[in-house]
Design a protein around this motif. Structure first.
Motif, PDB file in Angstrom:
ATOM      1  N   GLY A   1      29.292  55.258  54.225  1.00  0.00           N
ATOM      2  CA  GLY A   1      29.178  55.172  52.805  1.00  0.00           C
ATOM      3  C   GLY A   1      30.258  55.972  52.035  1.00  0.00           C
ATOM      4  N   PRO A   2      30.203  57.482  52.477  1.00  0.00           N
ATOM      5  CA  PRO A   2      31.168  58.146  51.500  1.00  0.00           C
ATOM      6  C   PRO A   2      32.364  57.938  51.631  1.00  0.00           C
ATOM      7  CG  PRO A   2      29.464  59.642  52.856  1.00  0.00           C
ATOM      8  CD  PRO A   2      29.274  58.140  53.389  1.00  0.00           C
ATOM      9  N   VAL A   3      32.947  57.275  52.639  1.00  0.00           N
ATOM     10  CA  VAL A   3      34.156  56.967  52.882  1.00  0.00           C
ATOM     11  C   VAL A   3      34.494  55.631  52.048  1.00  0.00           C
ATOM     12  CG1 VAL A   3      36.109  56.236  54.576  1.00  0.00           C
ATOM     13  CG2 VAL A   3      34.204  57.961  55.056  1.00  0.00           C
ATOM     14  N   VAL A   4      33.705  54.793  51.857  1.00  0.00           N
ATOM     15  CA  VAL A   4      33.656  53.575  51.116  1.00  0.00           C
ATOM     16  C   VAL A   4      34.132  53.850  49.748  1.00  0.00           C
ATOM     17  CG1 VAL A   4      31.576  53.117  50.148  1.00  0.00           C
ATOM     18  CG2 VAL A   4      32.996  51.211  50.784  1.00  0.00           C
ATOM     19  N   VAL A   5      33.733  54.995  49.075  1.00  0.00           N
ATOM     20  CA  VAL A   5      33.749  55.122  47.506  1.00  0.00           C
ATOM     21  C   VAL A   5      35.283  55.186  47.057  1.00  0.00           C
ATOM     22  CG1 VAL A   5      33.598  56.653  45.895  1.00  0.00           C
ATOM     23  CG2 VAL A   5      31.698  56.434  47.526  1.00  0.00           C
ATOM     24  N   PRO A   6      36.258  56.155  47.617  1.00  0.00           N
ATOM     25  CA  PRO A   6      37.440  56.054  47.046  1.00  0.00           C
ATOM     26  C   PRO A   6      38.278  54.727  47.458  1.00  0.00           C
ATOM     27  CG  PRO A   6      37.596  57.316  49.168  1.00  0.00           C
ATOM     28  CD  PRO A   6      36.104  57.121  48.729  1.00  0.00           C
ATOM     29  N   LEU A   7      37.973  53.887  48.424  1.00  0.00           N
ATOM     30  CA  LEU A   7      38.693  52.681  48.835  1.00  0.00           C
ATOM     31  C   LEU A   7      38.164  51.649  47.542  1.00  0.00           C
ATOM     32  CD1 LEU A   7      40.331  51.072  50.777  1.00  0.00           C
ATOM     33  CD2 LEU A   7      38.545  50.446  51.934  1.00  0.00           C
ATOM     34  N   LEU A   8      36.785  51.547  47.496  1.00  0.00           N
ATOM     35  CA  LEU A   8      36.398  50.414  46.511  1.00  0.00           C
ATOM     36  C   LEU A   8      36.962  50.847  45.129  1.00  0.00           C
ATOM     37  CD1 LEU A   8      32.590  49.863  47.680  1.00  0.00           C
ATOM     38  CD2 LEU A   8      34.594  48.463  47.881  1.00  0.00           C
ATOM     39  N   ARG A   9      37.138  52.318  45.005  1.00  0.00           N
ATOM     40  CA  ARG A   9      37.917  52.336  43.600  1.00  0.00           C
ATOM     41  C   ARG A   9      39.274  51.585  43.440  1.00  0.00           C
ATOM     42  NH1 ARG A   9      38.156  58.547  42.596  1.00  0.00           N
ATOM     43  NH2 ARG A   9      36.291  58.456  41.890  1.00  0.00           N
ATOM     44  N   GLU A  10      39.810  51.723  44.544  1.00  0.00           N
ATOM     45  CA  GLU A  10      41.140  51.060  44.552  1.00  0.00           C
ATOM     46  C   GLU A  10      41.202  49.652  44.138  1.00  0.00           C
ATOM     47  OE1 GLU A  10      44.173  52.471  44.592  1.00  0.00           O
ATOM     48  OE2 GLU A  10      43.305  54.430  44.384  1.00  0.00           O
ATOM     49  N   TYR A  11      40.062  49.154  45.014  1.00  0.00           N
ATOM     50  CA  TYR A  11      40.137  47.553  45.279  1.00  0.00           C
ATOM     51  C   TYR A  11      39.338  46.783  44.096  1.00  0.00           C
ATOM     52  CZ  TYR A  11      41.901  47.217  50.008  1.00  0.00           C
ATOM     53  OH  TYR A  11      42.621  47.498  51.029  1.00  0.00           O
TER      54      TYR A  11
ATOM     55  N   HIS B   1      38.839  36.222  45.170  1.00  0.00           N
ATOM     56  CA  HIS B   1      39.359  37.690  45.285  1.00  0.00           C
ATOM     57  C   HIS B   1      38.891  38.575  45.480  1.00  0.00           C
ATOM     58  CE1 HIS B   1      43.388  39.992  43.580  1.00  0.00           C
ATOM     59  NE2 HIS B   1      43.104  40.343  44.845  1.00  0.00           N
ATOM     60  N   LEU B   2      37.390  38.801  44.744  1.00  0.00           N
ATOM     61  CA  LEU B   2      36.340  39.556  45.105  1.00  0.00           C
ATOM     62  C   LEU B   2      35.909  39.712  46.417  1.00  0.00           C
ATOM     63  CD1 LEU B   2      34.471  41.881  44.116  1.00  0.00           C
ATOM     64  CD2 LEU B   2      32.927  40.032  43.394  1.00  0.00           C
ATOM     65  N   PHE B   3      35.720  38.485  47.085  1.00  0.00           N
ATOM     66  CA  PHE B   3      35.304  38.228  48.468  1.00  0.00           C
ATOM     67  C   PHE B   3      36.243  38.797  49.387  1.00  0.00           C
ATOM     68  CE2 PHE B   3      35.535  35.744  52.345  1.00  0.00           C
ATOM     69  CZ  PHE B   3      34.260  36.021  52.754  1.00  0.00           C
ATOM     70  N   ALA B   4      37.641  38.446  49.134  1.00  0.00           N
ATOM     71  CA  ALA B   4      38.510  39.113  49.864  1.00  0.00           C
ATOM     72  C   ALA B   4      38.938  40.426  49.891  1.00  0.00           C
ATOM     73  CB  ALA B   4      39.969  38.169  49.582  1.00  0.00           C
ATOM     74  N   ASN B   5      38.901  41.169  48.973  1.00  0.00           N
ATOM     75  CA  ASN B   5      38.819  42.595  48.803  1.00  0.00           C
ATOM     76  C   ASN B   5      37.599  43.316  49.446  1.00  0.00           C
ATOM     77  OD1 ASN B   5      40.942  42.185  47.343  1.00  0.00           O
ATOM     78  ND2 ASN B   5      40.323  43.440  45.555  1.00  0.00           N
ATOM     79  N   MET B   6      36.364  42.778  49.191  1.00  0.00           N
ATOM     80  CA  MET B   6      35.271  43.268  49.783  1.00  0.00           C
ATOM     81  C   MET B   6      35.368  43.120  51.377  1.00  0.00           C
ATOM     82  SD  MET B   6      33.661  44.998  47.659  1.00  0.00           S
ATOM     83  CE  MET B   6      33.362  45.078  45.919  1.00  0.00           C
TER      84      MET B   6
END
Length: 513
Positions: free
Chosen positions: A341-351, A325-330
């Motif tokens: 990088g700056p854009v990845v922050v809010p998305l990784l918070r969700e995932y 599940h971690l692999f699929a989300n990433m």
């Protein structure tokens, strides 16, 4: 294989190792700063690529998903020494920061729920200084991206539009719109219809001017005739009559000078040729990649086949193991994130945070400290993957490795395939035109990144999701200091970030005294 060939291969490997390792341990501040460093290193000093190729790679890296600066470094090494060198350069570039973030995750997993106050002050200082460093990089990249009034407008409007909305599809659409804007402008597709509309809209005004000018001319002619009749009747001085006629004749041309200057037909142009047509496209042979567009297309198609398969499994089997599940989300995050990088922050918070794998506090600690680590910001995934695995009862090494591979693979595979297509398409004028707009749009979005980091940069005991640096004037001053230090006094990014951390501790000492 002769000794000369082995020696040449060893020298090339040493060159790749030396250059990329130096970047991997000294390039702080995220993609905007990395691009600035790449320009100095590969264009100005080593001459691996020229300025034209640099701008093209910048546009390609920004327009594809995944880590922007990592993709650009990969492409530079791909052009210079081939695929093995490109993969090797990625490992050297990413590993120092990835190892550091892994060690940090182990430390964070063993701390209490509340951090000491000096730590919050130090983290806020790091974030504040990083904002200043990124803002400076945005300004300096703007000087290269802005080539004419059109690109100046694109930088402004893309940056402003990025502040107004936040969604996964939004940044790619903005960059695509920027590329279409320069394409339409360079090929003058709207000049004729716009010229026709302007000509039609101004027609009533021109008719009124002509009627007014005609009435004035008729009145002046009547005055002249009346003066001549009066002169005959009264027997006035002929010289006075001549002066009257001369004055009237002088006034008549002045009235006609108010008529509009003859305009060219609607849609015609007297300006210089467009950028896409006037600048020849010269690519040195040593900078041409030996890859066919068919190979590039096959690589891209193969990636999307794996992506669809991973997403189908993720959707069909809801109770998948944590590491999968971690692999699929990433993997999904690495595929749909545009803008670096700056854009990845809010998305990784969700995932990651929304899944309950990592606490909001630990997420913010990692967010602050990734700014103080060299290399790509996507190494943040190593920190999150390790913590997710630890909290789920799995090996931290397995979680870090799964997250690291999953988030970097999509961008690198896509850009590798795109380079083959780019080799075939780069000679076309419309490609250069589109990339010029994407380049300007991407630079504008860097200003958006500055704003987003600014809004979550202030950390304290009472905030789980970060606060705006503007809530405390001290952090504003730290941001300004890092910007001015780099702009006017030549302070490099690592020194500016360390200085921010020190100023954060100074604030704590003053406030707590």
């Amino acid at each position: 294989m002769g000794s000369t060939t082995i020696r040449a291969m060893a020298l090339r490997a040493w060159k790749v190792l030396r250059v990329n390792w130096h970047l991997g341990v000294t390039a702080f501040g995220g993609p905007p700063v990395h691009f600035k460093i790449f320009n100095e290193k590969f264009v100005q000093k080593s001459k691996w690529i020229d300025e034209q190729v640099f701008q093209e790679l910048f546009s390609i890296s920004q327009s594809l998903s995944g880590p922007a600066s990592t993709k650009m470094l990969y492409c530079i090494n791909l052009i210079q020494d081939g695929s093995i060198s490109a993969v090797f350069s990625f490992l050297i570039w990413s590993l120092p920061g990835a190892l550091g973030m892994y060690g940090l995750s182990i430390g964070v997993s063993n701390i209490s729920d509340t951090l000491p106050s000096p730590v919050y002050a130090l983290l806020s200082g790091l974030n504040s200084a990083t904002v200043g460093v990124i803002a400076l990089a945005a300004v300096e990249l703007s000087h290269k991206a802005i080539t004419d009034p059109m690109t100046r407008l694109i930088v402004f409007f893309s940056g402003a539009a990025g502040l107004l909305y936040n969604a996964l599809w939004y940044f790619p659409v903005l960059m695509l719109a920027s590329g279409l804007a320069t394409l339409v402008f360079d090929y003058r597709w709207l000049h004729k219809p716009v010229g026709t509309l302007v000509h039609a809209a101004s027609a009533p005004s021109r008719r009124r001017q002509r009627r007014r000018a005609g009435r004035q001319a008729s009145e002046e002619e009547a005055v002249v005739e009346a003066a001549a009749v009066a002169a005959k009747t009264t027997g006035s001085d002929p010289a006075h009559e001549l002066d009257t006629r001369t004055a009237a004749a002088t006034r008549a041309p002045s009235s006609h000078s108010e008529l509009p200057v003859t305009e060219p037909p609607a849609g015609s142009s007297t300006s210089s040729p467009s950028t896409a047509e006037s600048e020849p496209r010269i690519v040195p042979r040593e900078l041409q990649l030996n890859m066919s567009w068919k190979t590039g297309t096959a690589i891209i198609a193969g990636f999307f086949a794996t992506f669809i398969a991973a997403m189908v499994v993720r959707s069909v089997i809801p109770e998948t193991p944590l590491l999968y599940h971690l692999f699929a989300n990433m993997y999904l995050a690495g595929t749909i994130i545009f803008g670096g990088g700056p854009v990845v922050v809010p998305l990784l918070r969700e995932y990651v945070v929304a899944e309950g794998w990592v606490s909001p506090r630990d997420f913010l600690i990692g967010l602050a400290l990734i700014q103080a680590f060299p290399g790509p910001n996507f190494n943040f995934a190593v920190f999150l993957g390790s913590l997710a695995a630890i909290n789920g009862g799995h090996s931290s090494v397995a979680g870090a490795l799964v997250a690291w591979i999953a988030i970097f693979a999509p961008g690198l595979i896509l850009v590798h395939g795109t380079m083959g297509i780019w080799t075939a398409a780069r000679s076309r004028r419309w490609v250069k035109s589109v990339l010029r707009g994407i380049n300007a749009g991407a630079v504008g979005l860097i200003y958006t990144a500055v704003y987003r980091i600014w809004n979550v940069g202030f950390l304290d005991e009472g905030s789980q999701f970060g606060r705006s640096l503007g809530d405390d004037p001290w952090w504003v001053a730290v941001t300004a200091t890092s910007y001015v230090g780099g702009r006017w006094f030549g302070v490099n990014a690592p020194s500016a970030i360390v200085m921010g951390a020190v100023l954060g501790l100074v604030r704590y000492g003053v406030v707590s005294a």
